[in-house]
Scaffold this active site. Structure first.
Site, mmCIF file in Angstrom:
data_model
loop_
_atom_site.group_PDB
_atom_site.id
_atom_site.type_symbol
_atom_site.label_atom_id
_atom_site.label_comp_id
_atom_site.label_asym_id
_atom_site.label_seq_id
_atom_site.Cartn_x
_atom_site.Cartn_y
_atom_site.Cartn_z
ATOM 1 C CG ASP A 214 -88.125 -10.383 -3.723
ATOM 2 O OD1 ASP A 214 -88.799 -10.593 -4.235
ATOM 3 O OD2 ASP A 214 -88.127 -8.681 -4.230
ATOM 4 C CG HIS A 288 -91.704 -8.896 -6.122
ATOM 5 N ND1 HIS A 288 -90.613 -9.653 -6.298
ATOM 6 C CD2 HIS A 288 -91.264 -7.957 -6.814
ATOM 7 C CE1 HIS A 288 -89.877 -9.628 -7.757
ATOM 8 N NE2 HIS A 288 -90.488 -8.084 -8.514
ATOM 9 C CD GLU A 351 -89.991 -7.971 -11.885
ATOM 10 O OE1 GLU A 351 -88.693 -7.827 -12.903
ATOM 11 O OE2 GLU A 351 -89.126 -7.876 -10.564
HETATM 12 C C1 TNX Z 1 -85.782 -6.703 -11.533
HETATM 13 S S1 TNX Z 1 -86.203 -4.006 -10.695
HETATM 14 C C2 TNX Z 1 -86.789 -6.337 -10.110
HETATM 15 C C3 TNX Z 1 -85.806 -6.910 -8.901
HETATM 16 C C4 TNX Z 1 -85.043 -8.277 -10.126
HETATM 17 C C5 TNX Z 1 -84.088 -7.432 -10.418
HETATM 18 C C6 TNX Z 1 -83.199 -8.031 -10.925
HETATM 19 C C7 TNX Z 1 -87.074 -4.192 -9.607
HETATM 20 C C8 TNX Z 1 -88.328 -3.702 -9.099
HETATM 21 N N1 TNX Z 1 -87.747 -5.848 -9.454
HETATM 22 O O1 TNX Z 1 -87.162 -7.783 -8.467
HETATM 23 O O2 TNX Z 1 -83.849 -8.158 -8.122
HETATM 24 O O3 TNX Z 1 -85.038 -7.202 -11.804
HETATM 25 O O4 TNX Z 1 -82.053 -7.153 -11.758
#
Ligand code: TNX
Length: 551
Positions: A214, A288, A351
């Site tokens: 990440d 990420h 994301e």
């Molecule tokens: C969203 S869930 C994210 C993570 C974060 C998390 C915190 C997801 C696929 N991505 O990068 O750690 O929320 O709740």
């Protein structure tokens, strides 16, 4: 298949399980003897019989062929707390005082490869299963029929090791029963990863999704690209307290990091395999990916200097979609494939904020070349490169539900985290899905409104909400239900700086989720679960799990 069993057994099971849970033993058997069956996750069917089987120095374990390893696991579980080194015989005999683990192919039709029948009489114990995984779950049930001290690692004095006579017939409702663990935001030592796996096995869960990369750290050694761990494995310091960035943020001034060598990974994968747990590695792309970019700036979609991220939240940095970046990530996956023999490889996909791709020449050129009109399509194109690659290697790509945007890659399996809409859409397109909604499976969310709860990312997910979770969305048409393979817990560790904190967030909510994915829906009953949980917490005490105490 599982459904027809649950139908067949429902009424009988409801009756018998009520009986099982209230059956008491004669008072002269001593204080350490459990008087009720308190197995979590709740078995499909329990039929109580009279008397108890007593473990002693004359007990023998019989398990041969493919089942010998399960017999050995049982012997190894029992030895430390009881002080008994039970001999393991490679046959299927049932004699007085024996615990026999035996193949019974006829059970395949009813119980599948993960089901088992466990028969305990005052004279012997018999586990039958159509495959070793089922027998292993029978062993897990035996442990929970014994006093909670059976989970201790050294001899416990003054305990009578006995189990009530009964017949259990059991098999899981879902084939994907899992937990994820983020080791990027906070590195977790190898020994803890093994403990996490042990606890999953105890709860009859079979999938460990290892979030290895990440923005805040790259945790898997890749021989071809050593800077991934040498640079990407370490961040200079970490944000203190709640998420802020810019001048308002304060940092701890401590380098944080770590990574697993390929030997560590092989060790953990083998450890999991011995416990019938498949490890699903996650290598995040195209977002990420700030740690990768810090290590190899040529993979970036920006010319700015990027360091391993020190704050939480969503990074703007994306990998660029050049041929060389794609080749680089395929090289990474090649090593990943040699380390993880399981069918599923997770490539993230969540994301990925597209701002950089809107302006960066490499992204613009790729869109033009491929005739793509939106950045969402570019993300889809990017993921497809890896879907095709993994498919060509006989594996299946898994991605978070954002991989639906811009068109789903042909063989992808979707993990639905932003609620269940992504899961429903993917299932309707004929794709297999794993339910991981942030509404019910995000164990980084608060467990109570108590102001004394440790700092967390927020949210609110008390154990009864986890228990009430139903992985098959009500609106999903029956013909697509088969695509819901199961569900899993998410342990994002931004606000979990160490293993003990992870345990606090994971337990006892994991116990509730284990029952959601294993037990027949009809048998789920929260008061009954909490009464079994009281005994179950003694087991977690013996294992030194820092669970959140009910209060
Ligand atoms: C969203 S869930 C994210 C993570 C974060 C998390 C915190 C997801 C696929 N991505 O990068 O750690 O929320 O709740």
């Amino acid at each position: 298949m599982t459904r027809s069993i649950s139908r067949r057994f429902t009424s009988l099971a409801a009756l018998l399980v009520v009986a099982a849970c209230t059956a008491t033993q004669p008072p002269d058997l001593g204080v350490n003897i459990p008087t009720t069956v308190t197995i979590i996750p709740k078995p499909q069917r329990i039929e109580m019989r009279g008397g108890r089987f007593v473990l002693n120095a004359t007990t023998r374990i019989h398990a041969g062929g493919d089942y010998a390893a399960v017999g050995l696991a049982l012997a190894n579980y029992l030895r430390p707390p009881t002080g008994l080194s039970l001999p393991l015989l490679a046959d299927e005999k049932t004699t007085d005082g024996s615990i026999t683990i035996r193949h019974n192919g006829a059970l395949a039709g009813t119980f599948g490869s993960e089901g088992y029948r466990l028969s305990v009489t005052p004279k012997s114990i018999l586990i039958e299963a159509a495959a070793p995984a089922g027998a292993f779950y029978g062993v897990q049930s035996i442990r929970q029929l014994l006093p909670a001290q059976i989970y201790r690692e050294a001899k416990v004095e003054g305990v009578s090791w006995s189990a009530p006579a009964l017949v259990i017939e059991d098999s899981p409702r879902f084939r994907w029963r899992g937990s994820h663990l983020d080791v990027s935001r906070h590195f977790m030592p190898k020994e803890f990863v093994k403990k996490h796996i042990d606890l999953l096995a105890m709860h009859k869960m079979n999938s460990f999704h290892w979030h290895l990369t990440d923005d805040q750290g790259w945790r898997i050694q890749i021989l071809k690209y050593p800077l991934l761990t040498e640079v990407g494995g370490w961040r200079k310091e970490t944000l203190i307290g709640r998420m802020r960035s810019g001048p308002a943020a304060t940092y701890d001034g401590k380098v944080h990091g770590g990574f697993y060598t390929q030997d560590d990974i092989r060790e953990i994968v083998a450890y999991a395999k011995a416990r019938f747990i498949n490890v699903v590695p996650e290598i995040e792309m195209p977002g990420h990916a700030q740690a990768v970019i810090a290590a190899y700036p040529r993979l970036a979609s920006t010319d700015s200097v990027v360091e391993v991220r020190k704050v939480w939240g969503v990074s703007q940095n994306l990998l660029n979609p050049s041929d060389s970046t794609i080749a680089f990530m395929k090289d990474v996956l090649d090593e990943v494939l040699t380390l993880f023999p399981g069918p599923f490889i997770h490539v993230g996909g969540d994301e990925a904020v597209k701002n950089e791709w809107r302006v960066h020449p490499i992204a613009r050129a790729r869109m033009q070349k491929e005739g793509l009109t939106t950045e969402a399509q570019l993300q889809s194109w990017f993921i497809r490169q890896f879907d095709q690659y993994l498919t060509s290697k006989g594996r299946r790509l898994v991605g978070w539900d954002e991989i639906l945007e811009g068109g789903l890659a042909e063989n992808a399996l979707v993990m639905s985290w932003r609620g269940v809409a992504g899961g429903i859409a993917a299932a309707r397109e004929g794709h297999d899905v794993i339910m991981a909604p942030n509404s019910h499976t995000y164990f980084d969310h608060l467990q109570s409104r108590d102001p004394g709860e440790p700092l967390s990312i927020g949210g609110f997910l008390p154990i009864d909400s986890v228990y009430a979770y139903e992985p098959i969305p009500a609106q999903l048409e029956p013909q697509f239900v088969k695509h819901v393979l199961g569900a899993q817990a998410q342990l994002w560790t931004e606000y979990m700086p160490n293993a003990k904190h992870v345990e606090y967030m994971a337990y006892p909510r994991m116990c509730a989720l284990a029952e959601v994915v294993w037990s027949p829906k009809e048998l789920r009953n929260f008061p009954d679960f909490t009464s079994r949980l009281t005994t179950h917490l003694r087991r977690l005490d013996a294992l030194d799990v820092n669970y959140r105490k009910p209060r």
